[in-house]
Design a protein around this motif. Structure first.
Motif, PDB file in Angstrom:
ATOM      1  N   ALA A  48       0.831  -1.200   0.000  1.00 21.28           N
ATOM      2  CA  ALA A  48       0.000   0.000   0.000  1.00 21.28           C
ATOM      3  C   ALA A  48       0.871   1.257   0.000  1.00 21.28           C
ATOM      4  O   ALA A  48       0.566   2.240  -0.673  1.00 21.28           O
ATOM      5  CB  ALA A  48      -0.932  -0.006   1.209  1.00 21.28           C
ATOM      6  N   GLY A  49       1.968   1.201   0.743  1.00 25.37           N
ATOM      7  CA  GLY A  49       2.891   2.334   0.784  1.00 25.37           C
ATOM      8  C   GLY A  49       3.549   2.585  -0.560  1.00 25.37           C
ATOM      9  O   GLY A  49       3.700   3.738  -0.983  1.00 25.37           O
ATOM     10  N   MET A  50       3.930   1.517  -1.272  1.00 24.96           N
ATOM     11  CA  MET A  50       4.558   1.678  -2.583  1.00 24.96           C
ATOM     12  C   MET A  50       3.558   2.218  -3.607  1.00 24.96           C
ATOM     13  O   MET A  50       3.923   3.032  -4.452  1.00 24.96           O
ATOM     14  CB  MET A  50       5.161   0.363  -3.073  1.00 24.96           C
ATOM     15  CG  MET A  50       6.518   0.058  -2.498  1.00 24.96           C
ATOM     16  SD  MET A  50       7.729   1.387  -2.674  1.00 24.96           S
ATOM     17  CE  MET A  50       7.876   1.499  -4.442  1.00 24.96           C
ATOM     18  N   LYS A  51       2.309   1.773  -3.544  1.00 24.42           N
ATOM     19  CA  LYS A  51       1.290   2.310  -4.454  1.00 24.42           C
ATOM     20  C   LYS A  51       1.144   3.815  -4.256  1.00 24.42           C
ATOM     21  O   LYS A  51       1.076   4.582  -5.216  1.00 24.42           O
ATOM     22  CB  LYS A  51      -0.063   1.628  -4.221  1.00 24.42           C
ATOM     23  CG  LYS A  51      -0.184   0.267  -4.824  1.00 24.42           C
ATOM     24  CD  LYS A  51      -1.587  -0.272  -4.606  1.00 24.42           C
ATOM     25  CE  LYS A  51      -1.709  -1.680  -5.132  1.00 24.42           C
ATOM     26  NZ  LYS A  51      -3.043  -2.240  -4.884  1.00 24.42           N
ATOM     27  N   LEU A  52       1.106   4.219  -3.004  1.00 28.19           N
ATOM     28  CA  LEU A  52       0.971   5.634  -2.692  1.00 28.19           C
ATOM     29  C   LEU A  52       2.218   6.408  -3.102  1.00 28.19           C
ATOM     30  O   LEU A  52       2.134   7.497  -3.674  1.00 28.19           O
ATOM     31  CB  LEU A  52       0.697   5.789  -1.200  1.00 28.19           C
ATOM     32  CG  LEU A  52       0.177   7.116  -0.710  1.00 28.19           C
ATOM     33  CD1 LEU A  52      -1.121   7.487  -1.410  1.00 28.19           C
ATOM     34  CD2 LEU A  52      -0.050   7.052   0.781  1.00 28.19           C
ATOM     35  N   LYS A  53       3.382   5.831  -2.842  1.00 33.35           N
ATOM     36  CA  LYS A  53       4.648   6.491  -3.170  1.00 33.35           C
ATOM     37  C   LYS A  53       4.824   6.615  -4.678  1.00 33.35           C
ATOM     38  O   LYS A  53       5.350   7.624  -5.164  1.00 33.35           O
ATOM     39  CB  LYS A  53       5.809   5.709  -2.546  1.00 33.35           C
ATOM     40  CG  LYS A  53       7.132   6.403  -2.610  1.00 33.35           C
ATOM     41  CD  LYS A  53       7.166   7.605  -1.705  1.00 33.35           C
ATOM     42  CE  LYS A  53       8.589   8.124  -1.600  1.00 33.35           C
ATOM     43  NZ  LYS A  53       8.707   9.271  -0.748  1.00 33.35           N
ATOM     44  N   ASN A  54       4.375   5.611  -5.449  1.00 33.38           N
ATOM     45  CA  ASN A  54       4.460   5.690  -6.903  1.00 33.38           C
ATOM     46  C   ASN A  54       3.574   6.796  -7.449  1.00 33.38           C
ATOM     47  O   ASN A  54       3.888   7.400  -8.468  1.00 33.38           O
ATOM     48  CB  ASN A  54       4.078   4.350  -7.546  1.00 33.38           C
ATOM     49  CG  ASN A  54       5.176   3.325  -7.401  1.00 33.38           C
ATOM     50  OD1 ASN A  54       6.351   3.659  -7.307  1.00 33.38           O
ATOM     51  ND2 ASN A  54       4.801   2.073  -7.355  1.00 33.38           N
ATOM     52  N   GLN A  55       2.477   7.050  -6.776  1.00 35.85           N
ATOM     53  CA  GLN A  55       1.545   8.069  -7.223  1.00 35.85           C
ATOM     54  C   GLN A  55       1.982   9.469  -6.775  1.00 35.85           C
ATOM     55  O   GLN A  55       1.841  10.435  -7.513  1.00 35.85           O
ATOM     56  CB  GLN A  55       0.157   7.755  -6.684  1.00 35.85           C
ATOM     57  CG  GLN A  55      -0.961   8.371  -7.453  1.00 35.85           C
ATOM     58  CD  GLN A  55      -2.305   7.786  -7.021  1.00 35.85           C
ATOM     59  OE1 GLN A  55      -2.404   7.067  -6.025  1.00 35.85           O
ATOM     60  NE2 GLN A  55      -3.329   8.108  -7.758  1.00 35.85           N
TER      61      GLN A  55
END
Length: 82
Positions: A48-55
């Protein structure tokens, strides 16, 4: 004419998680110093953190482990598995 009331089973009690207090179990995302989402596993929290960080690359995102009371920074771009 009155409408009949629907009788529902007892609603499930909602578990409220306060954003200003550290959780006591599981893993949470910390976004710019504020507790956000709660996850049962570290893998789910990191995903979830990587999805947010990618965005939103400008955000400071950490995974908080309530058992050890530690925070791990989510790095972007993700380290390559070489």
């Amino acid at each position: 004419m009155k409408k009949p009331k629907l009788e529902l089973d007892e609603p499930q009690a909602r578990k409220f998680i306060r954003a200003d207090r550290a959780p006591t179990e599981g893993y949470s995302l910390v976004v710019d110093g504020h507790f956000k989402s709660h996850h049962d596993t570290v893998e789910a929290a990191e995903e979830a953190g990587m999805k947010l960080k990618n965005q939103f690359q400008m955000l400071q995102i950490q995974v908080y482990d309530s058992a050890t009371k530690t925070r791990t920074m989510i790095e972007w771009p993700a380290p390559s598995a070489a």
